[in-house]
Design a protein around this motif. Sequence first.
Motif, PDB file in Angstrom:
ATOM      1  N   HIS A 138       1.131  -1.198  -0.002  1.00 46.84           N
ATOM      2  CA  HIS A 138       0.396  -0.497   0.543  1.00 46.84           C
ATOM      3  C   HIS A 138       0.710   1.254   0.039  1.00 46.84           C
ATOM      4  CE1 HIS A 138      -3.510   2.180   0.516  1.00 46.84           C
ATOM      5  NE2 HIS A 138      -2.878   2.759   1.794  1.00 46.84           N
ATOM      6  N   THR A 139       2.253   1.214   0.600  1.00 45.68           N
ATOM      7  CA  THR A 139       3.255   1.846   0.570  1.00 45.68           C
ATOM      8  C   THR A 139       4.284   1.824   0.926  1.00 45.68           C
ATOM      9  OG1 THR A 139       3.096   2.701   3.478  1.00 45.68           O
ATOM     10  CG2 THR A 139       1.674   4.032   2.182  1.00 45.68           C
TER      11      THR A 139
ATOM     12  N   ARG B 141      -5.731  -0.231  -1.260  1.00 44.95           N
ATOM     13  CA  ARG B 141      -5.558   0.167  -2.437  1.00 44.95           C
ATOM     14  C   ARG B 141      -4.003   0.557  -3.273  1.00 44.95           C
ATOM     15  NH1 ARG B 141      -8.286   6.627  -3.869  1.00 44.95           N
ATOM     16  NH2 ARG B 141      -7.520   6.153  -5.441  1.00 44.95           N
ATOM     17  N   THR B 142      -3.613   0.164  -4.367  1.00 46.75           N
ATOM     18  CA  THR B 142      -1.763   0.332  -4.683  1.00 46.75           C
ATOM     19  C   THR B 142      -1.889   1.168  -6.254  1.00 46.75           C
ATOM     20  OG1 THR B 142      -2.284  -1.652  -6.157  1.00 46.75           O
ATOM     21  CG2 THR B 142      -1.536  -1.579  -3.877  1.00 46.75           C
ATOM     22  N   ASP B 143      -2.790   2.363  -6.573  1.00 49.31           N
ATOM     23  CA  ASP B 143      -2.926   3.508  -7.371  1.00 49.31           C
ATOM     24  C   ASP B 143      -1.709   4.212  -6.909  1.00 49.31           C
ATOM     25  OD1 ASP B 143      -5.191   3.544  -5.897  1.00 49.31           O
ATOM     26  OD2 ASP B 143      -6.039   4.393  -7.893  1.00 49.31           O
ATOM     27  N   PHE B 144      -1.430   5.103  -5.825  1.00 48.93           N
ATOM     28  CA  PHE B 144      -1.251   5.818  -5.261  1.00 48.93           C
ATOM     29  C   PHE B 144       0.384   5.440  -5.569  1.00 48.93           C
ATOM     30  CE2 PHE B 144      -4.763   7.331  -2.227  1.00 48.93           C
ATOM     31  CZ  PHE B 144      -4.910   8.208  -3.053  1.00 48.93           C
TER      32      PHE B 144
ATOM     33  N   GLY C 241       2.575   2.720  -4.322  1.00 51.94           N
ATOM     34  CA  GLY C 241       1.648   1.429  -4.232  1.00 51.94           C
ATOM     35  C   GLY C 241       1.937   0.427  -5.275  1.00 51.94           C
ATOM     36  N   ASP C 242       2.074  -1.013  -4.591  1.00 52.31           N
ATOM     37  CA  ASP C 242       3.116  -1.832  -5.938  1.00 52.31           C
ATOM     38  C   ASP C 242       1.305  -3.039  -5.470  1.00 52.31           C
ATOM     39  OD1 ASP C 242       4.740  -3.391  -8.020  1.00 52.31           O
ATOM     40  OD2 ASP C 242       4.451  -4.771  -6.295  1.00 52.31           O
ATOM     41  N   THR C 243       0.847  -3.536  -6.256  1.00 50.50           N
ATOM     42  CA  THR C 243      -0.231  -5.222  -5.920  1.00 50.50           C
ATOM     43  C   THR C 243       0.594  -5.768  -5.489  1.00 50.50           C
ATOM     44  OG1 THR C 243      -2.275  -3.503  -7.647  1.00 50.50           O
ATOM     45  CG2 THR C 243      -2.389  -5.982  -6.643  1.00 50.50           C
TER      46      THR C 243
ATOM     47  N   TYR D  86      -4.727 -10.094 -10.193  1.00 50.68           N
ATOM     48  CA  TYR D  86      -4.131  -8.942 -10.593  1.00 50.68           C
ATOM     49  C   TYR D  86      -2.991  -9.276 -11.826  1.00 50.68           C
ATOM     50  CZ  TYR D  86      -0.676 -10.602  -7.454  1.00 50.68           C
ATOM     51  OH  TYR D  86       0.586 -11.465  -7.026  1.00 50.68           O
TER      52      TYR D  86
END
Length: 213
Positions: free
Chosen positions: A131-132, A157-160, A163-165, A213
């Motif tokens: 997430h961060t 979420r990982t779009d900030f 972030g990395d899914t 993903y």
Amino acid sequence: MKVTQLTVGSMGVCCYILACEETSQALAIDPGGDEQLILDHCRQNNLQLKMLVCTHGHPDHVAANAVLKEATGAEIVMHQEDAAFFGQPEVEQYFSMLGLPPSPPPDRLVKDGDTIELGSIKLVVIHTPGHTPGGICLYSAPHLFSGDTLFVGAVGRTDFPGGDTATLIDSIRQRLLVLPPDTVVWPGHGYGGSKSTIAAEAAENPFLQEKWY
């Protein structure tokens, strides 16, 4: 250790007040706003707020840090990677779009495996990036405070930036699902519910069932 869940701030962050019943000292996990609510809770329960522990550095989870530190002198605690990441001017500028104040610099940096102690409270730091970069969960059997790493029926979420899914899912599977099945999961937002268990998330969380993903 007494656990109180408060919903704070404009983004509905789950803030946790952990109280040592022997010393009446307390720490707040993710004070994301509503400073007066947090202060009132401590005052009404005769608690001394000593620490502000951040599961990560997103502004919605740290927005009350400055006011609470000024009011109580509480120590701000954050993982070393998030302290460095969110200390970058370009990152701070990006997240300023949320309209929430950033945290002052942390007073204490932690890493994976460290123990945060306050009176009888002992929290083990579990580094769960994704997430961060410096996202952490905090474990004190049977409680897991999972921040925005793991929600009830969902994941962070990982779009900030930062972030990395794939990293997030690996963190959950390798670091959290190995905990005892009856571990109580206290999430950073109550999107799917206010609490869960590791067993329930391992069996039912759709994001953990297959490589989606």
